[in-house]
Design an enzyme around this catalytic site. Structure first.
Site, PDB file in Angstrom:
ATOM      1  N   GLY A 186      17.773  21.589  -5.785  1.00 23.90           N
ATOM      2  CA  GLY A 186      17.907  20.321  -6.088  1.00 23.90           C
ATOM      3  C   GLY A 186      18.884  20.267  -7.509  1.00 23.90           C
ATOM      4  O   GLY A 186      18.627  19.278  -8.350  1.00 23.90           O
ATOM      5  N   LEU A 244      12.967  21.649  -7.104  1.00 24.52           N
ATOM      6  CA  LEU A 244      13.011  20.250  -7.590  1.00 24.52           C
ATOM      7  C   LEU A 244      13.770  19.317  -6.411  1.00 24.52           C
ATOM      8  O   LEU A 244      13.874  18.295  -6.275  1.00 24.52           O
ATOM      9  CB  LEU A 244      14.020  19.999  -8.818  1.00 24.52           C
ATOM     10  CG  LEU A 244      14.050  21.140  -9.888  1.00 24.52           C
ATOM     11  CD1 LEU A 244      14.977  20.623 -11.118  1.00 24.52           C
ATOM     12  CD2 LEU A 244      12.671  20.937 -10.433  1.00 24.52           C
ATOM     13  N   TYR A 283       6.360   9.335   1.231  1.00 23.93           N
ATOM     14  CA  TYR A 283       6.897  10.207   0.044  1.00 23.93           C
ATOM     15  C   TYR A 283       5.715  10.946  -0.880  1.00 23.93           C
ATOM     16  O   TYR A 283       5.574  11.994  -1.040  1.00 23.93           O
ATOM     17  CB  TYR A 283       7.758   9.512  -0.904  1.00 23.93           C
ATOM     18  CG  TYR A 283       7.892  10.235  -2.262  1.00 23.93           C
ATOM     19  CD1 TYR A 283       8.869  11.408  -2.142  1.00 23.93           C
ATOM     20  CD2 TYR A 283       7.379   9.938  -3.681  1.00 23.93           C
ATOM     21  CE1 TYR A 283       9.210  12.156  -3.488  1.00 23.93           C
ATOM     22  CE2 TYR A 283       7.743  10.610  -4.770  1.00 23.93           C
ATOM     23  CZ  TYR A 283       8.487  11.707  -4.580  1.00 23.93           C
ATOM     24  OH  TYR A 283       8.910  12.279  -5.692  1.00 23.93           O
ATOM     25  N   SER A 290       4.648  14.758  -8.532  1.00 24.39           N
ATOM     26  CA  SER A 290       4.884  13.487  -8.800  1.00 24.39           C
ATOM     27  C   SER A 290       3.858  12.676  -8.992  1.00 24.39           C
ATOM     28  O   SER A 290       2.745  12.643  -8.562  1.00 24.39           O
ATOM     29  CB  SER A 290       5.625  12.946  -7.588  1.00 24.39           C
ATOM     30  OG  SER A 290       5.867  11.434  -7.937  1.00 24.39           O
ATOM     31  N   GLU A 327       3.559   9.645  -8.572  1.00 27.24           N
ATOM     32  CA  GLU A 327       3.121   8.777  -7.286  1.00 27.24           C
ATOM     33  C   GLU A 327       2.110   9.188  -6.505  1.00 27.24           C
ATOM     34  O   GLU A 327       1.309   8.399  -5.861  1.00 27.24           O
ATOM     35  CB  GLU A 327       4.741   8.708  -6.332  1.00 27.24           C
ATOM     36  CG  GLU A 327       5.723   8.233  -6.902  1.00 27.24           C
ATOM     37  CD  GLU A 327       5.395   6.396  -6.763  1.00 27.24           C
ATOM     38  OE1 GLU A 327       4.690   6.007  -6.027  1.00 27.24           O
ATOM     39  OE2 GLU A 327       5.890   5.906  -7.841  1.00 27.24           O
ATOM     40  N   LYS A 342       4.158  14.799  -1.156  1.00 27.30           N
ATOM     41  CA  LYS A 342       4.213  15.355  -2.398  1.00 27.30           C
ATOM     42  C   LYS A 342       2.598  15.861  -2.534  1.00 27.30           C
ATOM     43  O   LYS A 342       2.349  16.932  -3.317  1.00 27.30           O
ATOM     44  CB  LYS A 342       4.580  14.531  -3.536  1.00 27.30           C
ATOM     45  CG  LYS A 342       6.099  14.296  -3.772  1.00 27.30           C
ATOM     46  CD  LYS A 342       6.736  15.673  -4.379  1.00 27.30           C
ATOM     47  CE  LYS A 342       8.284  15.501  -4.791  1.00 27.30           C
ATOM     48  NZ  LYS A 342       8.549  16.637  -5.125  1.00 27.30           N
ATOM     49  N   LEU A 394      16.143  23.976   1.982  1.00 29.74           N
ATOM     50  CA  LEU A 394      14.622  24.125   2.109  1.00 29.74           C
ATOM     51  C   LEU A 394      14.325  23.891   3.414  1.00 29.74           C
ATOM     52  O   LEU A 394      13.091  24.394   3.765  1.00 29.74           O
ATOM     53  CB  LEU A 394      14.433  22.722   1.502  1.00 29.74           C
ATOM     54  CG  LEU A 394      14.041  22.815  -0.188  1.00 29.74           C
ATOM     55  CD1 LEU A 394      13.332  21.718  -0.689  1.00 29.74           C
ATOM     56  CD2 LEU A 394      13.843  23.891  -0.651  1.00 29.74           C
ATOM     57  N   GLY A 447      20.762  17.169  -8.553  1.00 25.29           N
ATOM     58  CA  GLY A 447      20.287  15.823  -8.911  1.00 25.29           C
ATOM     59  C   GLY A 447      20.074  15.973 -10.577  1.00 25.29           C
ATOM     60  O   GLY A 447      20.562  16.842 -11.188  1.00 25.29           O
ATOM     61  N   GLN A 448      19.382  14.698 -11.027  1.00 21.53           N
ATOM     62  CA  GLN A 448      19.173  14.422 -12.512  1.00 21.53           C
ATOM     63  C   GLN A 448      18.731  15.760 -13.052  1.00 21.53           C
ATOM     64  O   GLN A 448      19.093  16.258 -14.250  1.00 21.53           O
ATOM     65  CB  GLN A 448      18.419  13.410 -12.767  1.00 21.53           C
ATOM     66  CG  GLN A 448      17.988  13.046 -13.951  1.00 21.53           C
ATOM     67  CD  GLN A 448      16.870  11.931 -14.061  1.00 21.53           C
ATOM     68  OE1 GLN A 448      17.360  10.834 -14.686  1.00 21.53           O
ATOM     69  NE2 GLN A 448      15.781  12.162 -13.837  1.00 21.53           N
TER      70      GLN A 448
HETATM   71  P1  GDP Z   1       9.241   5.359  -8.101  1.00 22.08           P
HETATM   72  O1  GDP Z   1       8.193   4.902  -9.342  1.00 22.08           O
HETATM   73  O2  GDP Z   1       9.445   6.631  -8.076  1.00 22.08           O
HETATM   74  O3  GDP Z   1       8.968   4.508  -6.983  1.00 22.08           O
HETATM   75  O4  GDP Z   1      10.570   4.617  -8.907  1.00 22.08           O
HETATM   76  P2  GDP Z   1      11.671   3.558  -8.802  1.00 22.08           P
HETATM   77  O5  GDP Z   1      12.611   3.640  -9.870  1.00 22.08           O
HETATM   78  O6  GDP Z   1      12.252   3.399  -7.458  1.00 22.08           O
HETATM   79  O7  GDP Z   1      10.455   2.184  -8.898  1.00 22.08           O
HETATM   80  C1  GDP Z   1       9.792   1.781  -9.819  1.00 22.08           C
HETATM   81  C2  GDP Z   1       8.985   0.526  -9.636  1.00 22.08           C
HETATM   82  O8  GDP Z   1      10.041  -0.487  -9.664  1.00 22.08           O
HETATM   83  C3  GDP Z   1       8.284   0.321  -8.322  1.00 22.08           C
HETATM   84  O9  GDP Z   1       6.968  -0.225  -8.478  1.00 22.08           O
HETATM   85  C4  GDP Z   1       9.071  -0.766  -7.464  1.00 22.08           C
HETATM   86  O10 GDP Z   1       8.588  -1.485  -6.704  1.00 22.08           O
HETATM   87  C5  GDP Z   1       9.743  -1.602  -8.654  1.00 22.08           C
HETATM   88  N1  GDP Z   1      10.951  -2.196  -8.463  1.00 22.08           N
HETATM   89  C6  GDP Z   1      10.910  -3.526  -8.646  1.00 22.08           C
HETATM   90  N2  GDP Z   1      12.265  -3.877  -8.337  1.00 22.08           N
HETATM   91  C7  GDP Z   1      13.126  -2.819  -7.840  1.00 22.08           C
HETATM   92  C8  GDP Z   1      14.209  -2.676  -7.421  1.00 22.08           C
HETATM   93  O11 GDP Z   1      15.200  -3.554  -7.277  1.00 22.08           O
HETATM   94  N3  GDP Z   1      14.347  -1.280  -7.048  1.00 22.08           N
HETATM   95  C9  GDP Z   1      13.853  -0.303  -7.140  1.00 22.08           C
HETATM   96  N4  GDP Z   1      13.989   1.265  -6.967  1.00 22.08           N
HETATM   97  N5  GDP Z   1      12.415  -0.466  -7.500  1.00 22.08           N
HETATM   98  C10 GDP Z   1      12.012  -1.601  -7.813  1.00 22.08           C
END
Ligand code: GDP
Length: 325
Positions: free
Chosen positions: A8, A82, A151, A127, A129, A155, A61, A11-12
């Site tokens: 990875g 990563l 996802y 994560s 998550e 994880k 991977l 990636g960032q």
């Molecule tokens: P995650 O925590 O790894 O899922 O990171 P994300 O950056 O994809 O999303 C974080 C949170 O932002 C989640 O709870 C989404 O439901 C919320 N969210 C709200 N609006 C948006 C959107 O337009 N795009 C994304 N990616 N997330 C959103």
């Protein structure tokens, strides 16, 4: 000279970690899953000034034999896994691909470690998550997992297997349970980068509105540069263990919109709209990490505040859009 292998790497986190390890004098190898030219995929390394310094090796991977060969050849002292299919929303549309890369890919890495480089120290990107609908107000290494997406489920498997290889085979394997972390190098599909890019575009008159999903979700957001430092610290300890990496502070998506738009002198309420397309089948309402173990054992503390990070990201997006005629 110490040798590291990063999966990875494009990636960032891979880019920030490569920059950190190079600054410490490591020989850095990056696993590259080539689809066509490597110019665009190495863009993040170029932005941190370390493209050309990372030795790219072809592999994947999901191809165990390629990993065994690479580890045997490179004989890394440290391995940072990563790579993942890390976009949560996409994981409902492509659950099997997500499982293949994120879960089976980790099993392959651990097998390659065990077979070809058992003396190497191994970092697994876990994560926040995985906590999903957590029962406690903040989450630490003992909190029960309740994954809320394919996802997160993948994880959890990867996390448990990493612990299992430590306990079963005595390998030096660590999980870093990383809460959300962002930077100007974050992919545009993630929420904070989408907001800072939108605020920049709207302030320059290139757009008028920003369609968003659930604004009430709350997350613990840190800076990727701080988080990769924690990864490295974990592998410098006498004993392998698992660590939560987080700031201990949660902000709502609405807070992020407010701060990013205020940075360019705008009121987010005039521009942010709600679009059901960005809602998830199941969302995680709140995550707050308790990084006490990392603070006490690793001496790790985050150095960048949420406001500083958002300012840095909006400024980078403004510069990007100004450069595009
Ligand atoms: P995650 O925590 O790894 O899922 O990171 P994300 O950056 O994809 O999303 C974080 C949170 O932002 C989640 O709870 C989404 O439901 C919320 N969210 C709200 N609006 C948006 C959107 O337009 N795009 C994304 N990616 N997330 C959103």
């Amino acid at each position: 000279m110490a040798r590291a292998l990063i999966t990875g790497v494009t990636g960032q986190d891979g880019a920030y970690l490569a920059a950190l390890l190079l600054s410490k004098g490591y020989e850095v190898h990056g696993l590259l899953h080539r689809h066509g030219g490597s110019e665009a995929v190495e863009d993040r390394l170029r932005r941190l000034g370390c493209k050309g310094d990372v030795q790219m090796v072809d592999g994947n991977l999901i191809d165990l034999s390629s990993l065994i060969r690479l580890l045997g050849k490179i004989q890394p002292d440290e391995i940072y896994n990563l790579a993942a299919q890390s976009f949560v929303r996409m994981s409902w549309d492509q659950p099997l691909l997500t499982t293949q890369v994120t879960a089976i890919g980790t099993a392959n890495m651990l097998e390659a470690l065990r077979i070809a480089a058992p003396g190497a120290r191994y970092f697994q990107a876990s994560s926040s998550e995985m906590f999903g609908r957590a029962e406690t107000p903040s989450q630490n290494e003992e909190t029960r997992f309740h994954p809320r997406s394919p996802y997160a489920s993948a994880k959890v498997f990867a996390h448990c297997l990493t612990v299992n290889y430590r306990e079963s085979f005595g390998l030096f394997t660590c999980n870093g349970i990383m809460f959300n972390h962002d930077s100007p190098l974050r992919g545009i599909e993630f929420v904070l980068r989408k907001i800072t890019d939108g605020a920049a575009r709207i302030s320059l008159g290139r757009a008028t509105e920003l369609p968003m999903g659930n604004l009430d979700a709350r997350r613990d957001f840190g800076h990727a540069r701080d988080y990769v430092r924690a990864m490295w610290l974990m592998l410098q300890q006498d004993k392998a263990d698992d660590y939560v990496i987080a700031t201990g502070r949660a902000a709502s998506i609405r807070d992020l919109c407010r701060i990013a738009f205020a940075h360019v002198g705008l009121d987010y309420e005039a521009h942010v709209t709600i679009d059901p397309r960005f809602m998830r089948p199941a969302d995680v309402e709140i995550t707050i990490g308790d990084a006490t173990r990392a603070r006490t054992r690793l001496g790790w503390v985050p150095e960048t505040s949420l406001e500083e990070m958002i300012a840095e990201m909006v400024e980078a997006d403004l510069a990007k859009w100004r450069a595009r005629a």
